[in-house]
Design a protein around this motif. Structure first.
Motif, PDB file in Angstrom:
ATOM      1  N   LYS A  33     -17.307 -48.288 -38.170  1.00 17.92           N
ATOM      2  CA  LYS A  33     -16.757 -48.599 -36.847  1.00 17.92           C
ATOM      3  C   LYS A  33     -17.864 -49.267 -36.033  1.00 17.92           C
ATOM      4  CE  LYS A  33     -15.677 -48.229 -32.403  1.00 17.92           C
ATOM      5  NZ  LYS A  33     -16.492 -47.969 -31.185  1.00 17.92           N
ATOM      6  N   TYR A  34     -17.603 -50.501 -35.633  1.00 18.79           N
ATOM      7  CA  TYR A  34     -18.584 -51.358 -34.977  1.00 18.79           C
ATOM      8  C   TYR A  34     -18.250 -51.414 -33.489  1.00 18.79           C
ATOM      9  CZ  TYR A  34     -20.853 -55.950 -34.043  1.00 18.79           C
ATOM     10  OH  TYR A  34     -21.616 -56.978 -33.548  1.00 18.79           O
ATOM     11  N   GLY A  35     -19.197 -51.001 -32.656  1.00 16.49           N
ATOM     12  CA  GLY A  35     -18.948 -51.039 -31.217  1.00 16.49           C
ATOM     13  C   GLY A  35     -20.226 -50.819 -30.446  1.00 16.49           C
ATOM     14  N   GLY A  36     -20.078 -50.622 -29.139  1.00 14.20           N
ATOM     15  CA  GLY A  36     -21.221 -50.359 -28.278  1.00 14.20           C
ATOM     16  C   GLY A  36     -22.113 -51.568 -28.089  1.00 14.20           C
ATOM     17  N   ASN A  37     -23.395 -51.297 -27.827  1.00 12.22           N
ATOM     18  CA  ASN A  37     -24.366 -52.353 -27.524  1.00 12.22           C
ATOM     19  C   ASN A  37     -24.560 -53.316 -28.689  1.00 12.22           C
ATOM     20  OD1 ASN A  37     -26.249 -53.353 -25.492  1.00 12.22           O
ATOM     21  ND2 ASN A  37     -27.851 -52.844 -26.955  1.00 12.22           N
ATOM     22  N   ALA A  38     -24.292 -52.840 -29.903  1.00 10.14           N
ATOM     23  CA  ALA A  38     -24.463 -53.695 -31.079  1.00 10.14           C
ATOM     24  C   ALA A  38     -23.490 -54.874 -31.075  1.00 10.14           C
ATOM     25  CB  ALA A  38     -24.276 -52.882 -32.355  1.00 10.14           C
ATOM     26  N   MET A  39     -22.423 -54.798 -30.263  1.00  8.15           N
ATOM     27  CA  MET A  39     -21.488 -55.913 -30.162  1.00  8.15           C
ATOM     28  C   MET A  39     -21.886 -56.892 -29.072  1.00  8.15           C
ATOM     29  SD  MET A  39     -17.685 -54.285 -30.727  1.00  8.15           S
ATOM     30  CE  MET A  39     -16.959 -55.929 -30.856  1.00  8.15           C
ATOM     31  N   LEU A  40     -22.811 -56.507 -28.199  1.00  3.79           N
ATOM     32  CA  LEU A  40     -23.146 -57.316 -27.031  1.00  3.79           C
ATOM     33  C   LEU A  40     -24.491 -58.020 -27.164  1.00  3.79           C
ATOM     34  CD1 LEU A  40     -22.083 -54.713 -24.300  1.00  3.79           C
ATOM     35  CD2 LEU A  40     -20.718 -56.564 -25.274  1.00  3.79           C
ATOM     36  N   ASP A  42     -27.189 -60.128 -29.208  1.00  3.65           N
ATOM     37  CA  ASP A  42     -27.127 -61.087 -30.317  1.00  3.65           C
ATOM     38  C   ASP A  42     -27.976 -60.656 -31.513  1.00  3.65           C
ATOM     39  OD1 ASP A  42     -25.328 -62.723 -29.063  1.00  3.65           O
ATOM     40  OD2 ASP A  42     -26.837 -64.089 -28.244  1.00  3.65           O
ATOM     41  N   GLU A  43     -29.167 -60.093 -31.250  1.00  7.56           N
ATOM     42  CA  GLU A  43     -30.038 -59.656 -32.344  1.00  7.56           C
ATOM     43  C   GLU A  43     -29.387 -58.519 -33.126  1.00  7.56           C
ATOM     44  OE1 GLU A  43     -34.405 -57.534 -33.124  1.00  7.56           O
ATOM     45  OE2 GLU A  43     -33.812 -58.095 -31.097  1.00  7.56           O
ATOM     46  N   LEU A  44     -28.817 -57.546 -32.395  1.00  4.78           N
ATOM     47  CA  LEU A  44     -28.165 -56.419 -33.050  1.00  4.78           C
ATOM     48  C   LEU A  44     -26.902 -56.859 -33.785  1.00  4.78           C
ATOM     49  CD1 LEU A  44     -28.533 -53.700 -30.255  1.00  4.78           C
ATOM     50  CD2 LEU A  44     -29.885 -53.933 -32.352  1.00  4.78           C
ATOM     51  N   LYS A  45     -26.177 -57.786 -33.182  1.00  5.27           N
ATOM     52  CA  LYS A  45     -24.955 -58.303 -33.817  1.00  5.27           C
ATOM     53  C   LYS A  45     -25.298 -58.954 -35.162  1.00  5.27           C
ATOM     54  CE  LYS A  45     -22.249 -60.385 -30.954  1.00  5.27           C
ATOM     55  NZ  LYS A  45     -21.625 -61.419 -30.078  1.00  5.27           N
ATOM     56  N   LYS A  46     -26.361 -59.744 -35.159  1.00  7.85           N
ATOM     57  CA  LYS A  46     -26.804 -60.401 -36.398  1.00  7.85           C
ATOM     58  C   LYS A  46     -27.179 -59.369 -37.459  1.00  7.85           C
ATOM     59  CE  LYS A  46     -30.264 -63.798 -37.999  1.00  7.85           C
ATOM     60  NZ  LYS A  46     -31.092 -62.949 -38.879  1.00  7.85           N
ATOM     61  N   ALA A  47     -27.875 -58.295 -37.035  1.00 14.59           N
ATOM     62  CA  ALA A  47     -28.304 -57.262 -37.980  1.00 14.59           C
ATOM     63  C   ALA A  47     -27.112 -56.535 -38.595  1.00 14.59           C
ATOM     64  CB  ALA A  47     -29.228 -56.268 -37.275  1.00 14.59           C
ATOM     65  N   VAL A  48     -26.102 -56.222 -37.793  1.00 14.88           N
ATOM     66  CA  VAL A  48     -24.907 -55.554 -38.313  1.00 14.88           C
ATOM     67  C   VAL A  48     -24.209 -56.433 -39.340  1.00 14.88           C
ATOM     68  CG1 VAL A  48     -22.582 -54.728 -37.719  1.00 14.88           C
ATOM     69  CG2 VAL A  48     -24.527 -54.122 -36.274  1.00 14.88           C
ATOM     70  N   VAL A 210     -18.797 -44.464 -41.012  1.00 17.61           N
ATOM     71  CA  VAL A 210     -19.993 -44.652 -40.188  1.00 17.61           C
ATOM     72  C   VAL A 210     -19.550 -45.093 -38.797  1.00 17.61           C
ATOM     73  CG1 VAL A 210     -22.170 -45.894 -39.891  1.00 17.61           C
ATOM     74  CG2 VAL A 210     -21.363 -45.321 -42.202  1.00 17.61           C
ATOM     75  N   LEU A 211     -19.867 -44.276 -37.776  1.00 17.43           N
ATOM     76  CA  LEU A 211     -19.560 -44.623 -36.390  1.00 17.43           C
ATOM     77  C   LEU A 211     -20.829 -45.092 -35.694  1.00 17.43           C
ATOM     78  CD1 LEU A 211     -17.248 -41.676 -35.178  1.00 17.43           C
ATOM     79  CD2 LEU A 211     -16.577 -43.850 -36.220  1.00 17.43           C
ATOM     80  N   MET A 212     -20.824 -46.313 -35.199  1.00 23.94           N
ATOM     81  CA  MET A 212     -21.963 -46.839 -34.461  1.00 23.94           C
ATOM     82  C   MET A 212     -21.794 -46.515 -32.978  1.00 23.94           C
ATOM     83  SD  MET A 212     -22.555 -50.516 -36.308  1.00 23.94           S
ATOM     84  CE  MET A 212     -24.286 -50.537 -35.842  1.00 23.94           C
ATOM     85  N   GLY A 273     -26.444 -47.656 -32.893  1.00 23.39           N
ATOM     86  CA  GLY A 273     -26.279 -49.090 -33.088  1.00 23.39           C
ATOM     87  C   GLY A 273     -27.294 -49.925 -32.336  1.00 23.39           C
ATOM     88  N   ARG A 274     -28.126 -49.293 -31.512  1.00 17.20           N
ATOM     89  CA  ARG A 274     -29.168 -50.041 -30.798  1.00 17.20           C
ATOM     90  C   ARG A 274     -30.362 -50.337 -31.693  1.00 17.20           C
ATOM     91  NH1 ARG A 274     -30.203 -45.750 -26.206  1.00 17.20           N
ATOM     92  NH2 ARG A 274     -30.391 -44.559 -28.158  1.00 17.20           N
ATOM     93  N   LEU A 275     -30.397 -49.700 -32.864  1.00 14.95           N
ATOM     94  CA  LEU A 275     -31.500 -49.903 -33.808  1.00 14.95           C
ATOM     95  C   LEU A 275     -31.103 -50.957 -34.841  1.00 14.95           C
ATOM     96  CD1 LEU A 275     -34.265 -48.891 -34.919  1.00 14.95           C
ATOM     97  CD2 LEU A 275     -32.950 -47.307 -36.353  1.00 14.95           C
ATOM     98  N   PRO A 276     -31.848 -52.063 -34.948  1.00 15.25           N
ATOM     99  CA  PRO A 276     -31.497 -53.089 -35.938  1.00 15.25           C
ATOM    100  C   PRO A 276     -31.444 -52.513 -37.345  1.00 15.25           C
ATOM    101  CG  PRO A 276     -33.144 -53.935 -34.406  1.00 15.25           C
ATOM    102  CD  PRO A 276     -33.010 -52.466 -34.123  1.00 15.25           C
ATOM    103  N   HIS A 277     -30.413 -52.890 -38.079  1.00 19.86           N
ATOM    104  CA  HIS A 277     -30.202 -52.481 -39.472  1.00 19.86           C
ATOM    105  C   HIS A 277     -30.038 -50.971 -39.623  1.00 19.86           C
ATOM    106  CE1 HIS A 277     -30.879 -56.594 -40.623  1.00 19.86           C
ATOM    107  NE2 HIS A 277     -32.070 -56.586 -40.052  1.00 19.86           N
TER     108      HIS A 277
END
Length: 294
Positions: A33-40, A42-48, A210-212, A273-277
């Motif tokens: 489940k993809y959400g939170g800051n990792a969707m906003l 760009d660096e985290l989005k790329k890592a996911v 996995v819940l982010m 989800g704030r942590l890359p990878h």
């Protein structure tokens, strides 16, 4: 050790360390489940996106379920639509539902699918209406067009997951809008994305859910990130709630994990989800990065 100081021997050790995990998850299903800051960010989005592509490349049947609350809120403000809340939950009238469907099923869903393909993976964007994947009735609490899932038909998902494109597993990307049944037959209903991910994971007999989130996981003290609880047995969840360790926004996430586990999913993870990878670190290392529940 920084990236610049990692030599080839260190890189090989990292890969060898991950090998038993890759072998054990081969041809298994993992729902993220993809959400939170990792969707906003760009660096985290790329890592996911890189994480889920790597998972698919090593033979893991990967399903990505997403929300999009901040973008929905932004579009409501842009259109001048005022949000109405009932007991802290958004009331979804027909006009709001149109915006939810447009943002989730249209904009966000297709952007994620496009980014996966741009990064070298293969993706198909879906919502719960497609193939009546998610069937739902309105919630008993009057929240308008907000639904509770009654049935998950994974026929279309299994068909996608069993198909390869140029030797790469295809990743279904699912937005949490359901097909209404009963008095709302054929209507679109808004569904909580964590709940949708849990129900889909159970229906697929997934190895993991996995819940982010935007916190490290379950912590004994929410103000102390070093108090992370790395492992919780499902039998401990109720006592942790009574102690107040699991409280506020963590309660519905833990309840979704419990839903998945009692539905047959082997393990559930709540990760930061704030942590890359974060996904790869949680799945392919001994230490992990969040809380595992089984």
């Amino acid at each position: 050790m920084t990236e610049n100081t990692i030599n080839n021997n260190d890189r090989a050790k990292v890969l060898i360390h991950a090998l038993p995990y890759i072998q054990s998850f081969y041809n298994k299903t993992i729902v993220v489940k993809y959400g939170g800051n990792a969707m906003l960010n760009d660096e985290l989005k790329k890592a996911v996106i890189e994480d889920v592509i790597l998972m698919s490349c090593v033979g893991i049947r990967t399903v990505l379920v997403h929300g999009g609350g901040p973008e929905i809120e932004a579009m409501l403000k842009k259109t001048g639509k005022e949000s109405r809340f009932v007991n802290g939950l958004r009331y979804t009238d027909e006009e709001t539902m149109d915006i939810v469907q447009m943002v989730l099923c249209g904009k966000i869903n297709k952007e994620i699918a496009a980014l996966i393909q741009k990064t070298g993976g293969k993706a198909i964007g879906l919502c719960g209406i497609d193939g009546a994947l998610l069937k739902a009735r309105r919630m008993k609490e009057d929240l308008g067009l907000v639904g509770e899932i009654e049935d998950v038909d994974v026929t279309i998902l299994n068909s996608i997951l069993e198909t390869e494109a140029n030797g790469v597993c295809i990743i279904p990307v699912i937005s949490s809008v359901a097909y209404g049944i009963g008095e709302d037959e054929g209507k679109s209903l808004n569904i909580n994305a964590d709940t949708a991910a849990a129900k889909i994971a159970a229906a697929l007999g997934a190895e993991k859910l996995v819940l982010m989130t935007d916190v490290r996981g379950i912590m004994r003290d929410v103000n102390d990130e070093t108090s992370l609880i790395k492992f919780v047995a499902r039998s401990q969840l109720e006592s942790l709630k009574k102690e107040g360790i699991i409280s506020k926004g963590m309660i519905p996430k833990v309840d979704c994990c419990a839903t998945a586990l009692y539905g047959g999913v082997k393990k559930a993870h709540i990760i930061d989800g704030r942590l890359p990878h974060a996904i790869l670190i949680e799945l392919f290392t001994d230490e992990g990065v969040g809380t595992m529940i089984e």
